[in-house]
Write an enzyme that holds these catalytic residues in place. Structure first.
Site, PDB file in Angstrom:
ATOM      1  N   HIS A   1      -0.584  -0.112  -9.663  1.00 32.78           N
ATOM      2  CA  HIS A   1      -1.249  -0.967  -8.717  1.00 32.78           C
ATOM      3  C   HIS A   1      -1.795  -2.290  -9.679  1.00 32.78           C
ATOM      4  O   HIS A   1      -3.116  -2.684  -9.549  1.00 32.78           O
ATOM      5  CB  HIS A   1      -2.585  -0.340  -8.001  1.00 32.78           C
ATOM      6  CG  HIS A   1      -2.934  -0.964  -6.894  1.00 32.78           C
ATOM      7  ND1 HIS A   1      -3.099  -0.304  -5.532  1.00 32.78           N
ATOM      8  CD2 HIS A   1      -2.993  -2.396  -6.643  1.00 32.78           C
ATOM      9  CE1 HIS A   1      -3.587  -1.055  -4.745  1.00 32.78           C
ATOM     10  NE2 HIS A   1      -3.489  -2.263  -5.116  1.00 32.78           N
TER      11      HIS A   1
ATOM     12  N   ARG B   1       0.963  -1.036   0.034  1.00 27.99           N
ATOM     13  CA  ARG B   1      -0.078   0.064  -0.061  1.00 27.99           C
ATOM     14  C   ARG B   1       0.906   0.994   0.130  1.00 27.99           C
ATOM     15  O   ARG B   1       1.897   1.107   0.815  1.00 27.99           O
ATOM     16  CB  ARG B   1      -1.019  -0.022   1.338  1.00 27.99           C
ATOM     17  CG  ARG B   1      -2.019  -0.972   1.168  1.00 27.99           C
ATOM     18  CD  ARG B   1      -3.156  -0.581   0.042  1.00 27.99           C
ATOM     19  NE  ARG B   1      -4.210  -1.411  -0.095  1.00 27.99           N
ATOM     20  CZ  ARG B   1      -4.318  -2.549  -0.683  1.00 27.99           C
ATOM     21  NH1 ARG B   1      -3.318  -2.768  -1.462  1.00 27.99           N
ATOM     22  NH2 ARG B   1      -5.309  -3.247  -0.754  1.00 27.99           N
TER      23      ARG B   1
ATOM     24  N   ASP C   1       4.389  -0.226  -6.838  1.00 30.40           N
ATOM     25  CA  ASP C   1       3.348  -0.634  -7.646  1.00 30.40           C
ATOM     26  C   ASP C   1       2.000   0.231  -6.875  1.00 30.40           C
ATOM     27  O   ASP C   1       0.952   0.174  -7.569  1.00 30.40           O
ATOM     28  CB  ASP C   1       2.918  -2.231  -7.314  1.00 30.40           C
ATOM     29  CG  ASP C   1       1.679  -2.739  -8.189  1.00 30.40           C
ATOM     30  OD1 ASP C   1       1.882  -2.387  -9.329  1.00 30.40           O
ATOM     31  OD2 ASP C   1       0.805  -3.248  -7.866  1.00 30.40           O
TER      32      ASP C   1
ATOM     33  N   GLU D   1      -2.347   7.749  -4.970  1.00 26.22           N
ATOM     34  CA  GLU D   1      -2.511   6.828  -6.203  1.00 26.22           C
ATOM     35  C   GLU D   1      -4.182   7.063  -6.397  1.00 26.22           C
ATOM     36  O   GLU D   1      -4.585   7.074  -7.779  1.00 26.22           O
ATOM     37  CB  GLU D   1      -2.419   5.523  -6.372  1.00 26.22           C
ATOM     38  CG  GLU D   1      -3.190   4.596  -5.538  1.00 26.22           C
ATOM     39  CD  GLU D   1      -2.906   3.338  -5.332  1.00 26.22           C
ATOM     40  OE1 GLU D   1      -1.757   3.118  -5.175  1.00 26.22           O
ATOM     41  OE2 GLU D   1      -3.734   2.365  -5.374  1.00 26.22           O
TER      42      GLU D   1
HETATM   43  P1  NAI Z   1      -1.573 -11.246   5.002  1.00 24.72           P
HETATM   44  O1  NAI Z   1      -2.905 -10.692   5.886  1.00 24.72           O
HETATM   45  O2  NAI Z   1      -1.591 -12.730   4.702  1.00 24.72           O
HETATM   46  O3  NAI Z   1      -0.320 -10.614   5.699  1.00 24.72           O
HETATM   47  C1  NAI Z   1       0.028  -9.760   6.013  1.00 24.72           C
HETATM   48  C2  NAI Z   1       1.047  -9.843   7.157  1.00 24.72           C
HETATM   49  O4  NAI Z   1       1.521  -8.622   7.723  1.00 24.72           O
HETATM   50  C3  NAI Z   1       0.725 -10.619   8.452  1.00 24.72           C
HETATM   51  O5  NAI Z   1       1.613 -11.679   8.539  1.00 24.72           O
HETATM   52  C4  NAI Z   1       0.553  -9.907   9.470  1.00 24.72           C
HETATM   53  O6  NAI Z   1       1.022 -10.423  10.794  1.00 24.72           O
HETATM   54  C5  NAI Z   1       1.693  -8.824   8.968  1.00 24.72           C
HETATM   55  N1  NAI Z   1       1.620  -7.395   9.934  1.00 24.72           N
HETATM   56  C6  NAI Z   1       0.435  -7.009  10.422  1.00 24.72           C
HETATM   57  N2  NAI Z   1       0.779  -5.881  10.887  1.00 24.72           N
HETATM   58  C7  NAI Z   1       2.005  -5.642  11.031  1.00 24.72           C
HETATM   59  C8  NAI Z   1       2.971  -4.648  11.186  1.00 24.72           C
HETATM   60  N3  NAI Z   1       2.542  -3.623  12.138  1.00 24.72           N
HETATM   61  N4  NAI Z   1       4.197  -4.738  11.123  1.00 24.72           N
HETATM   62  C9  NAI Z   1       4.639  -5.956  10.351  1.00 24.72           C
HETATM   63  N5  NAI Z   1       3.740  -6.603  10.047  1.00 24.72           N
HETATM   64  C10 NAI Z   1       2.609  -6.759  10.007  1.00 24.72           C
HETATM   65  O7  NAI Z   1      -2.138 -10.377   3.778  1.00 24.72           O
HETATM   66  P2  NAI Z   1      -1.474 -10.480   2.238  1.00 24.72           P
HETATM   67  O8  NAI Z   1      -2.336 -11.552   1.478  1.00 24.72           O
HETATM   68  O9  NAI Z   1       0.002 -11.350   2.069  1.00 24.72           O
HETATM   69  O10 NAI Z   1      -1.126  -9.257   1.698  1.00 24.72           O
HETATM   70  C11 NAI Z   1      -0.441  -8.015   2.304  1.00 24.72           C
HETATM   71  C12 NAI Z   1      -0.796  -6.865   1.639  1.00 24.72           C
HETATM   72  O11 NAI Z   1      -0.575  -6.916   0.280  1.00 24.72           O
HETATM   73  C13 NAI Z   1      -2.219  -6.564   1.725  1.00 24.72           C
HETATM   74  O12 NAI Z   1      -2.717  -5.991   3.148  1.00 24.72           O
HETATM   75  C14 NAI Z   1      -2.531  -5.408   0.901  1.00 24.72           C
HETATM   76  O13 NAI Z   1      -2.003  -4.122   1.140  1.00 24.72           O
HETATM   77  C15 NAI Z   1      -1.426  -5.872  -0.230  1.00 24.72           C
HETATM   78  N6  NAI Z   1      -1.829  -6.125  -1.477  1.00 24.72           N
HETATM   79  C16 NAI Z   1      -1.430  -5.353  -2.821  1.00 24.72           C
HETATM   80  C17 NAI Z   1      -2.113  -5.829  -3.905  1.00 24.72           C
HETATM   81  C18 NAI Z   1      -1.510  -5.248  -5.212  1.00 24.72           C
HETATM   82  O14 NAI Z   1      -2.099  -5.515  -6.360  1.00 24.72           O
HETATM   83  N7  NAI Z   1      -0.515  -4.392  -5.193  1.00 24.72           N
HETATM   84  C19 NAI Z   1      -2.931  -7.171  -4.187  1.00 24.72           C
HETATM   85  C20 NAI Z   1      -3.345  -7.707  -2.941  1.00 24.72           C
HETATM   86  C21 NAI Z   1      -2.662  -7.402  -1.610  1.00 24.72           C
END
Ligand code: NAI
Length: 349
Positions: free
Chosen positions: A300, A239, A263, A268
């Site tokens: 994105h 993000r 990305d 954005e």
């Molecule tokens: P997920 O929920 O599986 O993993 C997120 C991880 O971040 C978890 O292990 C969690 O414990 C950790 N986390 C939470 N708070 C934290 C903190 N304060 N400091 C460090 N780590 C922390 O989510 P997933 O599926 O891996 O997605 C991650 C991010 O990717 C999403 O939140 C979204 O913002 C982004 N995303 C971007 C996309 C794109 O097209 N560019 C598409 C899909 C997701």
């Protein structure tokens, strides 16, 4: 199961959204009306007569929009994405069910992240343009090996882990930081969880895969950049607001940051997903970043694979069917203001 027809107003529609949503909607009696407009206070009215709205990352679901939707009798917001930082979850409490797609092809995002990294450090973006002009000179295209380099991964959830697997395949050393470290990764032996400070100072490449929260807002700021190794490559496919873009620009100008691949970008919302090629870009920070030879920006698009689009449509339709058919929330999916307990105890309805 009564399989009632569910009517959904679909905002910020792009041509690539329709085929998968039409397919899964038709098969599950969910009708989508596709609007090109983004969801915001001015356009919320379009949801009149619909059971729910389907929104994406750059739609605005603030208090005013939530109140408007509620007054129109809309009961559910189905996000067709994982992140929900664009929704005022507290305000949604008691008003809207908020469904999302917590997991869809994490490989799509992880692979795009590696594609950006390789493009940047092997100068593919420059070589592509040169060879189209029959310029076959190699001057200025010297890259470096990833093998043996250290990557620091912030956020070791689904996408972070998929990216770690790819990096391990390249022979990289992996440092990780997560607020909730994963026990099996901790025991894996190939990944070392460290504090952020250590990750910042020891990594050759830093990749962000944590959600945007109050805690992670500008996790990469001026102070973090000061601690970076000189020449670090910063990757952000998570993000935009995880990175203070002004601080990043300063870091690039001072040569502390060797390259950045973005990305996502904090501002954005009014730019990405649209063709702005005929317009004057008002955002000087973004314009300056894009002008840098060592910055690559994609709009994105990390999620944008056929597999991910199928997953997203299927999960969104399943979420909606589950919600309307079972008279109880598909609890882990419905936050209803972030209080999952309410959903579990059936207070949602
Ligand atoms: P997920 O929920 O599986 O993993 C997120 C991880 O971040 C978890 O292990 C969690 O414990 C950790 N986390 C939470 N708070 C934290 C903190 N304060 N400091 C460090 N780590 C922390 O989510 P997933 O599926 O891996 O997605 C991650 C991010 O990717 C999403 O939140 C979204 O913002 C982004 N995303 C971007 C996309 C794109 O097209 N560019 C598409 C899909 C997701």
């Amino acid at each position: 199961m009564d399989n009632k027809n569910i009517k959904i107003a679909f905002f910020d529609t792009k041509p690539y959204d329709r085929p998968s949503f039409e397919k899964y909607g038709k098969a599950n009696n969910v009708s989508f009306k596709f609007f090109e407009a983004k969801l915001n206070e001015d356009t919320a009215e379009l949801a009149h007569g619909f059971d729910g709205v389907c929104a994406f990352v750059n739609d605005t679901v603030d208090a005013a929009v939530i109140d408007r939707l509620e007054s129109l009798g809309v009961s559910v917001l189905a996000l067709r994405c994982a992140g929900f930082n664009n929704v005022d979850m507290k305000h949604a409490y008691g008003k809207l069910h908020v469904l999302r797609v917590p997991a869809y092809s994490p490989y799509a995002v992880a692979e795009h992240t590696m594609a950006l990294l390789l493009t940047s450090i092997r100068r593919i973006h420059k070589a592509y343009l040169r060879s189209r002009d029959f310029n076959f000179s190699l001057s200025g295209l010297v890259g470096f090996d990833l093998h043996g380099k250290t990557v620091g991964v912030i956020g070791t959830g689904r996408i972070g882990r998929a990216f770690i697997d790819i990096c391990l395949g390249f022979g990289m050393k992996v440092l990780a930081y997560d607020k909730y470290p994963s026990p099996d990764l901790q025991n894996d032996g190939r990944v070392r969880y460290v504090e952020l400070d250590t990750l910042f100072s020891e990594s050759d490449v830093i990749s962000l895969h944590c959600p945007l929260t109050d805690e992670t807002y500008h996790v990469i700021d001026e102070k973090a950049i000061e601690r970076f190794k000189k020449g670090v490559v910063l990757l952000n496919t998570s993000r935009g607001a995880l990175v203070d873009a002004e601080a990043l620009l300063a870091g690039i100008k001072s040569r502390k940051v060797g390259a950045a691949c973005l990305d996502v970008y904090e501002e954005e919302a009014d730019l990405f997903f649209e063709d702005n090629s005929g317009h004057i870009l008002e955002d000087d920070t973004l314009a300056r970043l894009i002008s840098m030879p060592n910055v690559i920006v994609t709009s994105h698009q990390a999620f944008l694979t056929e597999e991910a689009l199928e997953n997203i449509a299927e999960t969104t339709v399943n979420n909606l069917r589950q919600l309307f058919d079972t008279s109880s929330c598909p609890n882990e999916l419905c936050y209803r203001g972030g209080v999952a307990e309410d959903c579990k105890s059936g207070k949602c309805f």
